[in-house]
Design an enzyme around this catalytic site. Structure first.
Site, PDB file in Angstrom:
ATOM      1  N   GLY A 139      10.003   3.002   2.476  1.00 30.58           N
ATOM      2  CA  GLY A 139       9.310   3.707   1.406  1.00 30.58           C
ATOM      3  C   GLY A 139       7.974   4.192   1.922  1.00 30.58           C
ATOM      4  CD  GLN A 197       1.911   3.616   2.164  1.00 26.83           C
ATOM      5  OE1 GLN A 197       2.942   4.032   1.661  1.00 26.83           O
ATOM      6  NE2 GLN A 197       1.901   2.566   2.962  1.00 26.83           N
ATOM      7  CB  CYS A 239       2.494  -2.771   3.036  1.00 25.78           C
ATOM      8  SG  CYS A 239       1.663  -1.250   2.545  1.00 25.78           S
ATOM      9  CG  LEU A 240       5.284   1.515   6.863  1.00 26.13           C
ATOM     10  CD1 LEU A 240       5.841   2.930   6.726  1.00 26.13           C
ATOM     11  CD2 LEU A 240       5.686   0.920   8.209  1.00 26.13           C
ATOM     12  CG  HIS A 255       5.437  -1.657  -1.877  1.00 23.89           C
ATOM     13  ND1 HIS A 255       5.150  -2.819  -1.194  1.00 23.89           N
ATOM     14  CD2 HIS A 255       4.858  -0.656  -1.163  1.00 23.89           C
ATOM     15  CE1 HIS A 255       4.424  -2.527  -0.127  1.00 23.89           C
ATOM     16  NE2 HIS A 255       4.231  -1.218  -0.083  1.00 23.89           N
ATOM     17  CD  GLU A 256       6.431   2.923  -1.273  1.00 18.37           C
ATOM     18  OE1 GLU A 256       5.274   3.357  -1.079  1.00 18.37           O
ATOM     19  OE2 GLU A 256       6.996   2.159  -0.471  1.00 18.37           O
ATOM     20  CG  HIS A 285       1.054   2.202  -1.771  1.00 19.35           C
ATOM     21  ND1 HIS A 285       0.003   1.661  -1.060  1.00 19.35           N
ATOM     22  CD2 HIS A 285       2.180   1.758  -1.161  1.00 19.35           C
ATOM     23  CE1 HIS A 285       0.487   0.912  -0.067  1.00 19.35           C
ATOM     24  NE2 HIS A 285       1.802   0.943  -0.110  1.00 19.35           N
TER      25      HIS A 285
HETATM   26  O1  GNR Z   1       8.781  -0.333   4.891  1.00 17.78           O
HETATM   27  C1  GNR Z   1       8.543  -0.998   3.878  1.00 17.78           C
HETATM   28  N1  GNR Z   1       9.329  -2.068   3.603  1.00 17.78           N
HETATM   29  C2  GNR Z   1       9.295  -2.741   2.393  1.00 17.78           C
HETATM   30  C3  GNR Z   1       9.996  -3.951   2.305  1.00 17.78           C
HETATM   31  C4  GNR Z   1      10.037  -4.649   1.125  1.00 17.78           C
HETATM   32  C5  GNR Z   1       9.371  -4.167   0.015  1.00 17.78           C
HETATM   33  C6  GNR Z   1       8.654  -2.977   0.085  1.00 17.78           C
HETATM   34  C7  GNR Z   1       8.618  -2.268   1.271  1.00 17.78           C
HETATM   35  S1  GNR Z   1       7.765  -0.760   1.339  1.00 17.78           S
HETATM   36  C8  GNR Z   1       7.379  -0.653   3.037  1.00 17.78           C
HETATM   37  C9  GNR Z   1       6.800   0.697   3.379  1.00 17.78           C
HETATM   38  C10 GNR Z   1       5.474   0.888   2.683  1.00 17.78           C
HETATM   39  O2  GNR Z   1       4.446   0.396   3.022  1.00 17.78           O
HETATM   40  N2  GNR Z   1       5.489   1.608   1.612  1.00 17.78           N
HETATM   41  O3  GNR Z   1       4.360   1.804   0.903  1.00 17.78           O
HETATM   42 NI    NI Z   2       3.162   0.032   1.249  1.00 19.27          NI
END
Ligand code: GNR
Ligand code: NI
Length: 166
Positions: free
Chosen positions: A46, A51, A93-94, A135-136, A139
């Site tokens: 995601g 980001q 999270c990246l 999660h997104e 952000h």
């Molecule tokens: O790559 C991602 N893996 C992930 C794994 C479990 C729950 C959420 C994520 S999102 C993350 C990429 C990211 O930082 N998206 O904002």
């Molecule tokens: Ni993230």
């Protein structure tokens, strides 16, 4: 398509609140392409525009094995359909490289959004996709997964990542 640089915690730019998308044009399509390419390049499932430093309410996701099911959600709104539980997935999270933690979130949600043509859509994401869209969506409101853990742990991650940047 362009691979863009991903901002990392504690960059203050990640704390902004992204703005509603009102124009559905080729610039938005290009942004969606860049988001997907940047996500795939970094082995993410995601990515939110904030980001890569773009303050627009657009997120992408692909939780498929084959990495061939790209989703693009513009102006996403999450509706919670049940109580919070641990999802059984460690989140990463990246923007917080090297850190993984299970976050307590609702398992069943509905996502209302627009597609790149500006049409209203809705989806009931299952399993991991449900976690990722939450999660997104966080952000886009300047919220990060470290906000769900203790401040002591958060500070530790913060100083580790700051040292790595030097
Ligand atoms: O790559 C991602 N893996 C992930 C794994 C479990 C729950 C959420 C994520 S999102 C993350 C990429 C990211 O930082 N998206 O904002
Ligand atoms: Ni993230």
């Amino acid at each position: 398509m362009t691979i863009r640089k991903i901002l990392t915690f504690p960059d203050p730019a990640l704390r902004n609140v992204a703005k509603e998308v009102t124009e559905f044009n080729s610039e938005l399509e290009k942004l969606a392409d860049d988001l997907l390419e940047t996500m795939y390049e970094n082995n993410g499932i995601g990515l939110a525009a904030i980001q890569i430093g773009v303050l627009k309410r657009i997120i992408v996701a692909d939780v498929s094995e084959e990495k061939n099911e790209p989703h693009v959600f513009v102006n996403p709104k999450i509706k919670v359909l049940d109580e919070k539980k641990k999802g059984g997935y460690d989140e990463g999270c990246l923007s917080i490289p090297g850190f993984y933690e299970e976050v307590v979130r609702p398992l069943k949600v509905e996502i209302n959004f627009q597609n790149l043509e500006g049409e209203n859509k809705s989806l009931f994401p299952e399993g991991l996709l449900g976690i990722v869209v939450q999660h997104e969506a966080d952000h886009l409101d300047g919220k990060l997964m470290v906000d769900y853990i203790s401040s002591v742990k958060r500070q530790r991650i913060r100083s580790k990542l700051l040292k790595m940047k030097k």
